[in-house]
Design an enzyme around this catalytic site. Structure first.
Site, short mmCIF file in Angstrom:
data_model
loop_
_atom_site.label_atom_id
_atom_site.label_comp_id
_atom_site.label_asym_id
_atom_site.label_seq_id
_atom_site.Cartn_x
_atom_site.Cartn_y
_atom_site.Cartn_z
N CYS A 49 6.98 6.88 -5.14
CA CYS A 49 6.76 5.56 -4.26
C CYS A 49 7.59 4.44 -4.60
O CYS A 49 7.54 4.07 -5.68
CB CYS A 49 5.12 5.37 -4.52
SG CYS A 49 4.76 4.23 -3.71
N CYS A 52 4.84 1.55 -6.15
CA CYS A 52 4.32 1.73 -7.51
C CYS A 52 4.86 2.96 -8.63
O CYS A 52 4.55 2.77 -9.62
CB CYS A 52 2.93 2.06 -7.12
SG CYS A 52 2.47 3.77 -6.83
N CYS A 123 6.59 13.30 7.62
CA CYS A 123 7.70 12.54 8.09
C CYS A 123 7.38 10.98 7.46
O CYS A 123 6.86 10.22 7.64
CB CYS A 123 7.56 12.53 9.50
SG CYS A 123 8.57 11.51 10.48
ZN LIG Z 1 2.56 3.81 -4.41
#
Ligand SMILES: [Zn+2]
Length: 134
Positions: A49, A52, A123
């Protein structure tokens, strides 16, 4: 949906992310198709991510969907993402969020006939991911 482990205010997110990242990750925007840096990437590694750093997807679950965004048939770990109904734009879709910080990642579609083990297409916007090559 329980509270995210990583919780920042909008101001804090704006300091951490570029305006383009903020618009997609925190305001559920969508990057234009065929523009993201990972659309056709085949490099082996882990996709984290971008907000984070949580591990979300692996290159071993990435496949060529020709839809213009990086596509995965499965998350790295089913607990890594949260799915929720999204009825915006007059469509019934399923939104994909990072389980760790609840940032928007993209949508998941299924039953499209792709020759993958799950028949699902996560997606995901490139701008929501950071590839860590293995
Ligand atoms: Zn995250």
């Amino acid at each position: 949906m329980s509270a995210p482990r990583v919780q920042l205010t909008d101001d804090e997110w704006r300091q951490k992310l570029t305006p383009e990242e903020f618009a997609v990750l925190r305001q559920a925007g969508t990057e234009p198709p065929f523009t993201g840096e990972y659309t056709d990437t085949k490099t082996e590694g882990v996709y984290e991510c971008r907000a984070c750093g949580a591990e979300l997807f692996r290159s071993s679950e990435k496949f060529e969907s020709h839809c213009g965004w990086p596509s995965f048939f499965d998350p790295a770990n089913s607990d890594a993402v949260i799915l929720r109904p999204d009825d915006s734009l007059g469509m019934r879709r399923t939104e994909v969020l990072c389980a760790n910080c609840h940032s928007h990642l993209g949508h998941v579609f299924e039953g499209e006939g792709y020759p993958t083990p799950t028949d699902q297409r996560y997606c995901i916007n490139s701008i929501c991911l950071k590839l860590v090559p293995s």
